[in-house]
Design a protein around this motif. Structure first.
Motif, PDB file in Angstrom:
ATOM      1  N   ASP A 187       6.388  43.145  71.681  1.00  0.00           N
ATOM      2  CA  ASP A 187       6.718  42.654  70.347  1.00  0.00           C
ATOM      3  C   ASP A 187       7.346  41.275  70.484  1.00  0.00           C
ATOM      4  N   THR A 239      12.982  39.842  66.277  1.00  0.00           N
ATOM      5  CA  THR A 239      13.990  40.610  67.018  1.00  0.00           C
ATOM      6  C   THR A 239      13.962  40.297  68.508  1.00  0.00           C
ATOM      7  N   GLU A 257       8.895  38.375  60.788  1.00  0.00           N
ATOM      8  CA  GLU A 257       8.959  39.827  60.877  1.00  0.00           C
ATOM      9  C   GLU A 257       7.647  40.354  61.445  1.00  0.00           C
ATOM     10  N   THR A 258       7.732  41.215  62.430  1.00  0.00           N
ATOM     11  CA  THR A 258       6.522  41.757  63.053  1.00  0.00           C
ATOM     12  C   THR A 258       5.755  42.621  62.061  1.00  0.00           C
ATOM     13  N   THR A 313      10.118  46.694  72.295  1.00  0.00           N
ATOM     14  CA  THR A 313      10.598  46.166  71.032  1.00  0.00           C
ATOM     15  C   THR A 313      12.089  46.447  70.910  1.00  0.00           C
ATOM     16  N   PRO A 326      13.850  47.414  60.836  1.00  0.00           N
ATOM     17  CA  PRO A 326      12.436  47.161  61.163  1.00  0.00           C
ATOM     18  C   PRO A 326      11.669  48.409  61.584  1.00  0.00           C
ATOM     19  N   GLY A 386       8.912  49.953  59.300  1.00  0.00           N
ATOM     20  CA  GLY A 386       7.641  49.517  59.858  1.00  0.00           C
ATOM     21  C   GLY A 386       6.972  50.531  60.757  1.00  0.00           C
TER      22      GLY A 386
END
Length: 447
Positions: A250, A254, A324-325, A348, A354, A358
């Motif tokens: 990721d 973050t 943001e992923t 990650t 998140p 997510g």
């Protein structure tokens, strides 16, 4: 063109007698006129810099923290000797902070500027000058330009010009966790039956038959083989080979958070390299994917011999993206890259918002067909803050740290309830902990 300090000093010294003895414009013009004529002759006798021929050779890649040597060859085609200075300009991150000084020193002079070199090239000859780089950041480092200053025999006036000499040095991840590889390979050999008794259990590959020993699991008895011989035979197993391991990194916002002296992304890459080296030695097929809102890097289909080289090259230019992923896109891309049953290792952050908004709603798409392992970098400073009690500020900090730790534990438990293996460790412990988790899954036959 450039006026030297020597010319300025001579002009000042020559003007003093005129100012003290007979101040007049005639005296000033006489002194400065003579000096100007000397400067013009000096400029004419200096070797031209535009006609110089420059070329490069040397290292094209280096691990972060190591030293790369790039050699610049200067050819002087003129009939005049070239004496002067050369500056080989590279980005500031090509050396540790504080390497450059205000003075001009040689490349090997302690405290000098490693980009500057003293020139002395006879007519029609060439000389090589080595610039030693010690980059402080990953990625490609390219030089700006080479500036040459050529002095005349009197050192009063100089010709100056710049040349662009293309070159590139790729700064690769340092792979500090390589030191853990021998111990993990020894553990792998134990699982493989080379240094200890072969493991027995469900989910592993059949290896051979041997005679029953008191204490063996009766479920491993091969009754057909026992019927054909006079002793009881049991089956031995070894960890499965030729499995698929996909590393998913990721690179969203973050991953930009710094833990200690490095971003989370760098610690995650180091752990991914150790796991890739271990899995390839175990005979598994390893793939790599870096993703935030789009694919940033991909490595797939490489053999064990060139896997690590391909991985470090793909990781060299990776930087955290402050976005943001896209969890849905990440899961879709990871599943598409792993069509068969695989171990998917997601590196990650265990941040609550998140993941809950997510990844958690999409876990079933990953765990339904694949084994999922989530690895995250923990901040050891949070644990130190949680122990603080000396002042009001320390108590508030401890309460905040305890809340942050509780949220991470809550997220980790949610993942474990979905059958996900979670590794949460400090930067220096993440790589060996992730390797241990892989070996545990392999020993349990879950790959």
């Amino acid at each position: 063109m450039a006026l030297t300090g020597r010319a300025a000093l001579l002009a000042a010294i020559g003007s003093l007698p005129v100012a003290l003895l007979e101040p007049s414009w005639t005296g000033v013009l006489a002194v400065n006129g003579t000096l100007a004529a000397a400067c013009a002759c000096d400029f004419a006798l200096a070797a031209p810099v535009r006609r110089l021929r420059l070329s490069r050779s040397g290292d094209t890649s280096v691990r972060l923290g190591d030293t790369a040597e790039v050699t610049l060859t200067v050819t002087n085609p003129s009939r005049r000797p070239l004496k002067g200075q050369l500056r080989d300009a590279w980005p500031p991150s090509s050396w540790p902070a504080g390497t450059h000084t205000a003075g001009v020193g040689g490349a090997d002079t302690p405290g000098g500027d490693p980009s500057r070199h003293a020139l002395d090239v006879p007519p029609g000859e060439r000389r090589r000058f080595t610039t030693r780089l010690r980059p402080t950041r990953r990625g490609d480092r390219t030089p700006d330009r080479v500036t040459v200053r050529s002095y005349g025999p009197l050192g009063l006036w100089a010709r100056q010009g710049s040349h662009r000499v293309p070159w590139s040095v790729r700064v690769l991840p340092p792979f500090h966790s390589r030191k853990h590889l021998p111990s993990k390979l020894a553990r792998l050999r134990e699982l493989d039956g080379r240094t200890s008794v072969l493991t027995r259990g469900e989910g592993t590959e059949f290896d051979s038959l041997r005679e029953y020993v008191p204490g063996d699991d009766t479920r491993s008895i091969d009754w057909r083989a026992t019927a054909r011989q006079q002793s009881v035979a049991v089956r031995t197993w070894r960890p499965e080979r030729d499995r698929h391991v996909h590393l998913v990194l990721d690179t969203g916002r973050t991953s930009a958070g710094r833990v200690g002296d490095a971003p989370r992304l760098d610690s995650s890459m180091d752990a991914a390299l150790l796991l890739a080296a271990l899995a390839s030695k175990a005979g598994d097929r390893v793939g790599f994917l870096a993703y935030d809102r789009r694919v940033r890097a991909r490595v797939q289909g490489h053999t064990a011999d060139d896997l690590l080289a391909s991985l470090v090259a793909a990781m060299a230019n990776l930087e955290p993206e402050l976005v943001e992923t896209d969890a849905r896109g990440l899961v879709t891309t990871a599943v598409a890259a792993a069509p068969r049953r695989s171990l998917i290792v997601l590196l990650t952050a265990l941040d609550r918002a998140p993941l809950e908004e997510g990844l958690l709603p999409l876990l079933s798409r990953l765990t339904q067909q694949h084994t999922l392992l989530v690895a995250s970098v923990a901040d050891p400073h949070v644990a130190e803050m949680a122990e603080g009690r000396g002042s009001v500020e320390a108590v508030y900090g401890a309460a905040s740290a305890a809340q942050a730790r509780e949220e991470r534990h809550h997220v980790a438990e949610q993942l474990r309830r979905h059958g996900v293996t979670v590794v949460d460790a400090a930067p220096e412990d993440l790589a060996p902990a992730l390797a241990d988790a892989y070996l545990a899954l392999k020993a349990a036959g879950r790959l």
